[in-house]
Write a protein that holds these residues in place. Structure first.
Motif, short mmCIF file in Angstrom:
data_model
loop_
_atom_site.label_atom_id
_atom_site.label_comp_id
_atom_site.label_asym_id
_atom_site.label_seq_id
_atom_site.Cartn_x
_atom_site.Cartn_y
_atom_site.Cartn_z
N THR A 231 0.84 -1.20 0.00
CA THR A 231 0.00 0.00 0.00
C THR A 231 0.87 1.24 0.00
O THR A 231 0.64 2.19 -0.77
N ALA A 232 1.89 1.26 0.85
CA ALA A 232 2.79 2.41 0.91
C ALA A 232 3.50 2.62 -0.42
O ALA A 232 3.64 3.75 -0.90
N MET A 233 3.96 1.55 -1.05
CA MET A 233 4.65 1.68 -2.33
C MET A 233 3.71 2.21 -3.41
O MET A 233 4.11 3.02 -4.25
N ALA A 234 2.46 1.76 -3.40
CA ALA A 234 1.50 2.25 -4.37
C ALA A 234 1.24 3.74 -4.18
O ALA A 234 1.16 4.51 -5.16
N VAL A 235 1.16 4.18 -2.92
CA VAL A 235 0.96 5.60 -2.64
C VAL A 235 2.19 6.40 -3.08
O VAL A 235 2.06 7.46 -3.72
N ILE A 236 3.38 5.91 -2.77
CA ILE A 236 4.62 6.60 -3.16
C ILE A 236 4.70 6.74 -4.69
O ILE A 236 5.00 7.82 -5.22
#
Length: 243
Positions: A231-236
């Protein structure tokens, strides 16, 4: 139907015929049922890929290599995922999706609340399995650089080397108040740390903050370990990257 892609750890010179490794040939011929003359793409991890045509040779297969190209499919910044080891399919899922989202390097670590316990022999075998997961994900998503899966380290072993790492350091912490969208765009490398199934021990959290990791929230809901990092990587990637 997309052209099947296969990782082959060997030179791939255009204009030559190469024999597929046994495992790759079995997958191409026995699982995918490819036939003589079918197009395939081979890559060896150097950033390029080579289009070719399959030639079946009994139970094996060869490929006549044609044109080589190097499409731009890598993330605009290097992302290192430091992931608290989770069990079984959860870890596989995290690594697979991290590859799809552009991770550059994966460092598995054993933390105080890690549920699974691995002796040295199992650590070696698990790393080999995870590298296979990474290769399969690259075959599927079109990446021609293979993210490296580093040897599994205990938390304190990893911590002793972490001070030399450059770039923005982000700690995925459900107790944090700051959100990713509040940060400026990273200038280069990003190190992302996600905890295991049992979460962070308070002492680990404090040591990471002292090391310069910025606690980041992913919203009001607590995400599972296999969900948090991707999720964090997708947001980044959505905020500053190539999504």
């Amino acid at each position: 139907m997309p052209i099947p892609r296969f990782h082959c750890a060997m030179p791939l010179p255009p204009g030559r015929r190469v024999a597929l490794p046994d495992a790759v040939a079995r997958h191409a011929v026995g699982v995918l049922r490819l036939r003589d003359g079918d197009d395939v793409i081979l890559f060896n991890g150097d950033g390029s890929e080579c289009l070719g045509q399959l030639i079946r040779t009994g139970k094996g297969a060869e490929v006549d290599l044609k044109a080589t190209c190097a499409p731009a499919r890598e993330s605009p910044f290097a992302i290192t995922l430091v992931q608290g080891v989770s069990s079984g399919e959860r870890m596989d899922y995290t690594l697979q999706k991290a590859v799809e989202l552009g991770v550059t390097r994966i460092q598995p670590i054993m933390m105080k609340r890690t549920i699974v316990r691995l002796d040295e022999d199992k650590r070696v075998k698990r790393r080999q399995h995870w590298q296979g997961v990474v290769i399969a994900a690259c075959e599927q998503c079109g990446r021609n650089h293979l993210p490296e899966v580093d040897p599994i380290l205990d938390f304190h072993e990893w911590l002793a080397t972490a001070s030399a790492r450059d770039g923005v350091r982000l700690l995925l912490d459900p107790e944090a108040s700051q959100r990713l969208r509040e940060l400026p765009a990273p200038a280069g490398a990003v190190t992302l740390l996600a905890g295991p199934e049992g979460g962070f021990d308070p002492n680990e959290r404090e040591m990471l903050r002292r090391l310069g990791f910025l606690p980041m929230s992913l919203g009001p809901r607590i995400l599972r370990t296999e969900t948090a990092a991707i999720t964090a990587m997708a947001v980044i990637q959505g905020l500053w990257g190539d999504i």
